[in-house]
Design an enzyme around this catalytic site. Structure first.
Site, mmCIF file in Angstrom:
data_model
loop_
_atom_site.group_PDB
_atom_site.id
_atom_site.type_symbol
_atom_site.label_atom_id
_atom_site.label_comp_id
_atom_site.label_asym_id
_atom_site.label_seq_id
_atom_site.Cartn_x
_atom_site.Cartn_y
_atom_site.Cartn_z
ATOM 1 N N LYS A 135 22.008 40.096 7.453
ATOM 2 C CA LYS A 135 21.165 40.843 8.648
ATOM 3 C C LYS A 135 22.226 41.561 9.344
ATOM 4 O O LYS A 135 23.074 41.008 9.764
ATOM 5 C CB LYS A 135 20.432 39.897 9.345
ATOM 6 N N ASP B 235 23.167 36.215 9.664
ATOM 7 C CA ASP B 235 23.660 37.577 10.502
ATOM 8 C C ASP B 235 24.928 37.942 10.304
ATOM 9 O O ASP B 235 25.827 36.893 10.196
ATOM 10 C CB ASP B 235 23.595 37.174 11.961
ATOM 11 N N GLU C 36 13.280 44.313 17.291
ATOM 12 C CA GLU C 36 13.255 43.337 18.800
ATOM 13 C C GLU C 36 13.106 43.980 19.863
ATOM 14 O O GLU C 36 13.493 45.220 20.118
ATOM 15 C CB GLU C 36 14.859 42.557 18.718
ATOM 16 N N GLU D 115 22.995 44.658 12.561
ATOM 17 C CA GLU D 115 22.259 45.472 13.704
ATOM 18 C C GLU D 115 22.454 46.798 13.593
ATOM 19 O O GLU D 115 23.812 47.086 13.495
ATOM 20 C CB GLU D 115 22.658 44.859 14.942
ATOM 21 N N ASP E 213 23.305 35.027 14.839
ATOM 22 C CA ASP E 213 24.437 35.067 15.773
ATOM 23 C C ASP E 213 23.925 34.750 16.961
ATOM 24 O O ASP E 213 24.798 34.178 17.942
ATOM 25 C CB ASP E 213 25.231 36.207 15.637
ATOM 26 N N SER E 214 22.577 34.286 17.386
ATOM 27 C CA SER E 214 22.063 33.776 18.574
ATOM 28 C C SER E 214 22.797 32.411 18.734
ATOM 29 O O SER E 214 22.862 31.630 19.810
ATOM 30 C CB SER E 214 20.493 33.609 18.528
#
Ligand code: KIV
Length: 276
Positions: free
Chosen positions: A113, A83, A182, A115, A44-45
């Site tokens: 993925k 993401d 991270e 978080e 999602d960057s």
């Protein structure tokens, strides 16, 4: 040979490092795949490096599906992990399964993925129960940027380090096939790697992780808004692109491009006969 969740497990057991980069489009994914990358993350960057937002929070499930499907078409052998964006899973376990399902069905992802650690254990378990592989992401989780008060290294205090260890164990127990660490101090990341049976993929987490991931615009010096300490430039593609754009502008302005070899021909008589 397609890289799969089984390949992740095998790499952890054999000690072979796992290579992962982000990509957001077909052509870049194809180049990475041809270079032999193990896995591609449609991060999602993309909100920052592709869409120009100041963080990842505005990214939608539709954005992830759009870019995920493009990357999937370019990745023949690399495993594609997509993401889950902000608010696509935090709201409930049900929403988490529905969003993950859409990303797999419409975004053609091999895995998702998300978080979070202990807090999202049930969400991860439910997605895994729906037969969707999950990579977890702990440490400096960019979707929590406002809660953290900025992009900060996580796990430096006893309390934070204990929380990170608990998060890592929780996602493993919930059935995640791997976990991204991270911005975690290298020695703590090494310890977490040593106590988990699933591979750790580091970004700013030192050399002891089972694999590494980087945002491709960062490693190619194509994104200058913000360069974290952990980024290494493996090429200066940003400069090379600017040089090429300038050369194009120059040649068009000076009528040097297109040249003879770039043009199509028509029979002179045909042209004469249709002139007004
Ligand atoms: O969105 C992303 O690119 C990521 C990496 C930084 C791991 O999550």
């Amino acid at each position: 040979m397609k890289f799969t969740t089984a390949s992740f497990k095998k790499a952890k057991e054999s000690g072979e490092k796992i290579t992962m980069l982000t990509a957001y489009d077909y052509s870049t994914a194809k180049l990475m795949d041809e270079a032999g990358i193990d896995a591609i993350l449609v991060g999602d960057s993309l909100g920052m490096v592709m869409l120009g937002y100041e963080n990842t929070l505005p990214v939608t499930v539709e954005d992830m599906i759009h870019h995920g499907a493009a990357v999937s078409r370019g990745a023949e052998n690399a495993m594609v992990v997509v993401d889950m964006p902000f608010m696509s899973y935090q709201t409930s376990v049900y929403d988490a399964v529905v969003s993950a399902g859409r990303i797999i069905k419409e975004g053609r992802a091999d895995a998702v993925k998300l978080e979070g650690g202990v807090k999202y254990k049930e969400h991860i378990r439910a997605i895994v129960d729906a037969q969707i592989p999950v990579m977890a992401h702990i440490g400096m989780t960019p979707q929590s940027v406002n809660a953290f008060g900025g992009f900060k290294v996580q796990g430096k205090s006893i309390e934070q380090a204990k929380q990170l260890i608990a998060d890592a164990k929780a996602v493993e127990e919930a059935g995640a096939f791997a976990v991204t660490l991270e911005c975690v101090p290298a020695d703590l990341a090494a310890y977490i790697t040593s106590i988990l049976s699933i591979p750790t993929i580091g970004i700013g987490a030192g050399n002891a992780c089972d694999g590494q991931v980087l945002v491709y615009q960062d490693m190619l010096a194509m994104y200058s808004d913000f360069t974290p300490k952990f980024v290494k430039h493996f090429g200066n593609v940003g400069e090379e692109m600017k040089k090429s754009f300038k050369a194009y502008i120059d040649e068009v302005k000076n009528k040097l491009f297109p040249a003879e070899e770039h043009t199509f021909k028509i029979d002179k008589e045909v042209l004469e006969q249709c002139k007004l």
